[in-house]
Write an enzyme that holds these catalytic residues in place. Structure first.
Site, PDB file in Angstrom:
ATOM      1  N   ASP A 274       0.789  -0.798  -0.051  1.00  0.00           N
ATOM      2  CA  ASP A 274      -0.040  -0.557  -0.077  1.00  0.00           C
ATOM      3  C   ASP A 274       0.960   1.238   0.033  1.00  0.00           C
ATOM      4  OD1 ASP A 274      -2.113   1.516   0.259  1.00  0.00           O
ATOM      5  OD2 ASP A 274      -3.017   0.394   1.534  1.00  0.00           O
ATOM      6  N   ASP A 275       0.203   2.246  -0.722  1.00  0.00           N
ATOM      7  CA  ASP A 275       1.189   3.139  -0.340  1.00  0.00           C
ATOM      8  C   ASP A 275       1.181   4.097   0.824  1.00  0.00           C
ATOM      9  OD1 ASP A 275      -1.768   4.483   0.438  1.00  0.00           O
ATOM     10  OD2 ASP A 275      -1.316   6.178  -1.387  1.00  0.00           O
TER      11      ASP A 275
ATOM     12  N   ASP B  40      -2.209   3.910   8.176  1.00  0.00           N
ATOM     13  CA  ASP B  40      -2.022   5.497   8.570  1.00  0.00           C
ATOM     14  C   ASP B  40      -2.761   4.412   9.893  1.00  0.00           C
ATOM     15  OD1 ASP B  40      -3.704   8.311   9.971  1.00  0.00           O
ATOM     16  OD2 ASP B  40      -4.230   8.615   7.999  1.00  0.00           O
TER      17      ASP B  40
END
Length: 165
Positions: A98-99, A102
Site C-alpha cells: 500500500d502507499d 495510517d
C-alpha cells in the site's frame, strides 16, 4: 487518515518513485515473493514499481473503500476480495503493498484475509506502523500526505466530483 492539519507532506512523482524503489531494495532481502497484492487505490502505483523491481508477475488487488470524501475515514467496505488461490495458505509467500498505513484499519482487514503475508508500505504513521513489516518513511499521525496523483499546482479533486475540465 487523519484530517488535514497544519503539517503537510507533499510528495512529488520523483520522490515517490525513489521511495518505492527504496522499498523494493528492502523487500528484496525479505523475499522472494510468489505474488503481490496491492491495496487499491493507493497501492497501485507502488505495486507497479515494486513488481517491476522484484520481477513479480502475479499481481492481484484487494479493493477496500474507507475514505469517501478525502477528509474523514468511514466504514470499511470490501469491494473486491483476493483470489482464493492466494488466500489458500494464509498468504504465505505473498507481498501486500500500500502507499500508506495510517490508522491501520484497512491493513487490519487485509490481515484477516492474508494473515501470513508480508506487509509493506511506502509511508507509515505511528497508529498503523505495527501492521507493516517493511516501510520507508515514518510521518507523524497529524501529517497529511499529498500524493502526486492528487496534485497539480494545487489540490485537484477527481473529475467525477465536479472538477473543472
Amino acid at each position: 487518515m487523519t484530517l488535514p492539519s497544519q503539517k503537510a507532506f507533499p510528495v512529488s512523482w520523483d520522490q515517490f518513485h525513489r521511495d518505492a524503489r527504496a522499498l523494493a531494495w528492502r523487500l528484496h532481502e525479505a523475499g522472494p515473493f510468489e505474488a503481490l497484492v496491492c491495496v487499491t487505490r493507493g497501492g497501485l502505483v507502488p505495486a507497479a514499481i515494486i513488481a517491476r523491481e522484484l520481477e513479480i508477475r502475479l499481481i492481484e488487488s484487494v479493493c477496500i473503500a474507507s475514505y469517501h470524501d478525502y477528509a474523514k475515514q468511514g466504514e470499511l467496505q470490501l469491494i473486491k476480495d483476493i483470489a482464493p488461490s492466494l488466500r489458500a495458505n494464509g498468504g504465505k509467500g505473498v507481498l501486500v503493498v500500500d502507499d500508506l498505513v495510517d490508522t491501520g484499519k484497512t491493513l487490519a482487514l487485509v490481515h484477516t484475509l492474508l494473515p501470513d503475508a508480508h506487509y509493506a508500505a511506502i509511508y507509515a504513521k505511528p497508529q498503523g506502523r505495527p501492521l507493516v513489516h517493511t516501510f520507508i518513511t515514518e510521518v507523524s499521525q497529524d501529517t497529511w500526505i499529498y500524493f502526486p496523483w492528487d496534485m497539480g499546482l494545487t489540490f485537484q479533486p477527481p473529475i467525477r466530483n465536479g472538477a473543472p475540465g
